[in-house]
Design an enzyme around this catalytic site. Structure first.
Site: not given
Ligand code: DNO
Length: 362
Positions: A207, A245, A274, A319-320, A333
């Site tokens: 990531h 991401c 992501h 993602d978020h 989340y």
């Molecule tokens: C946050 C996530 C990160 C991700 C880590 C992977 O929301 O994208 O915490 O899970 O960095 O190890």
């Protein structure tokens, strides 16, 4: 593209598996065993328990986020070999349970970082935000306390209290680790685990650092196209891959996300994506938004098109999301806005696919 949804387990997530199952196009969840301290082996029994729970809800469990890397490995301490051995045992157990991809990060001490977990937008929704001028003033220990206090009682990914207990001590140890040393330590780790991944068919997907620049004097290396290129060539194997991401890499405005997707996608090194959008307030200050292009600073159509054009067959997750409709959930989340995000990504994909098939675009 295989659409998935991050889930924190029955005890620690306000979102239920049956709700995830009802999101259109959802094939599986991205999970983890959050109660196992970093550095310890994940037993096959516990992994299988999680898998059974997920499968019983009609969903797949093929991606793990995260198996965290012990600080001693990142610091390159003599004890790292023991932790690497444990990591290898965990990889083997995950493979036995049918896991295909492990998302992990190599960020010293802190995982993702924000200065506000509930910034209010004009429409009343709440989002995560990052203000660079606040970061330069804040003491890291104070920041950790604030994060714990404002997380609605949920443990935040990357901010689990057991990881942060010895914070002062760890920050001290990092004084002798710069970017080059961190790259060496990552190479050592990858050289040890990738042959095992090849053998048991589990792909590693690092990531990016979030945000992708050094913080509190700590080095960060998973930050840019050239650093990602260096990273994938540390061990030149398809099993040494990336989690692309958009939000993390995209917070550095010099990073061209569609270009990175095309470049590393063609190489076959993106195993997991992501996808989210952010809105810049100034160069290094931003807040998160809904996934929609017009709400943020990214062109989501171009991002999805890049994935489409490279024939992306990996896993993706919204993602978020924002906190909307009165939901109380772990910041970033909740169910609703991430479900909207998934539907939007699927919509873009379908539209691109139909255009492409009908010859309406190159
Ligand atoms: C946050 C996530 C990160 C991700 C880590 C992977 O929301 O994208 O915490 O899970 O960095 O190890």
């Amino acid at each position: 593209m295989k659409m998935t949804f991050r889930w924190f387990g029955e005890k620690d997530d306000s979102v239920k598996l049956w709700q995830i199952k009802q999101i259109p196009g959802m094939t599986g969840v991205v999970g983890a065993l959050f109660d196992i301290p970093v550095g310890e082996v994940w037993s096959l029994e516990k992994i299988n328990q999680l898998k059974t729970t997920v499968n019983n809800a009609g969903l797949e469990l093929e991606v793990i986020e995260s198996v965290n890397v012990h600080e001693d490995i990142k610091l390159g301490l003599p004890t790292r070999d023991m932790y690497i051995e444990n990591y290898i045992k965990t990889i083997k157990n995950l493979s036995k349970a049918g896991i295909k991809v492990i998302c992990y990060n190599f960020m010293p001490v802190f995982d993702w970082l924000r200065t506000d977990l509930a910034k209010k937008l004009e429409d009343g929704s709440e989002v995560l935000s990052y203000d660079d001028s606040t970061i330069s003033k804040v003491d890291p220990i104070k920041l950790v306390e604030d994060m714990e206090e404002n997380s609605h009682g949920f443990s935040l990914p990357g901010w689990e209290s057991y990881r942060l207990k010895e914070l002062k001590d760890t920050l001290e140890k990092y004084k002798s680790v710069d970017e080059e040393k961190l790259f060496d330590n990552l190479k050592y780790f990858l050289e040890s685990i990738i042959p095992v991944c090849e053998e048991v068919d589990v792909k590693m997907a690092i990531h990016p650092d979030d945000p992708p620049w050094n913080l509190f004097g700590l080095p960060r290396i998973v930050t840019s196209k050239s650093n990602l290129e260096r990273l994938v060539s540390l061990v030149d194997s398809p099993y040494n891959g990336l989690t692309l991401c958009t939000g993390s890499l995209g917070s550095n405005q010099k990073n061209n996300i569609p270009d990175m997707i095309r470049y590393f996608g063609k190489m076959g090194r993106i195993h997991f994506a992501h996808i989210r959008n952010i809105k810049f307030v100034s160069q290094r200050t931003f807040h998160e938004t809904s996934h929609l292009s017009s709400d943020g600073s990214f062109d989501m159509y171009e991002i999805i098109k890049a994935f489409y054009d490279v024939g992306f067959k990996g896993y993706v997750r919204p993602d978020h999301g924002r906190m909307i409709w009165g939901e109380k959930a772990r910041p970033g989340y909740g169910l609703y806005d991430r479900a909207l995000g998934a539907a939007y990504i699927n919509g873009l994909w379908e539209a691109i696919d139909k255009c492409k098939r009908s010859g309406k675009y190159e």
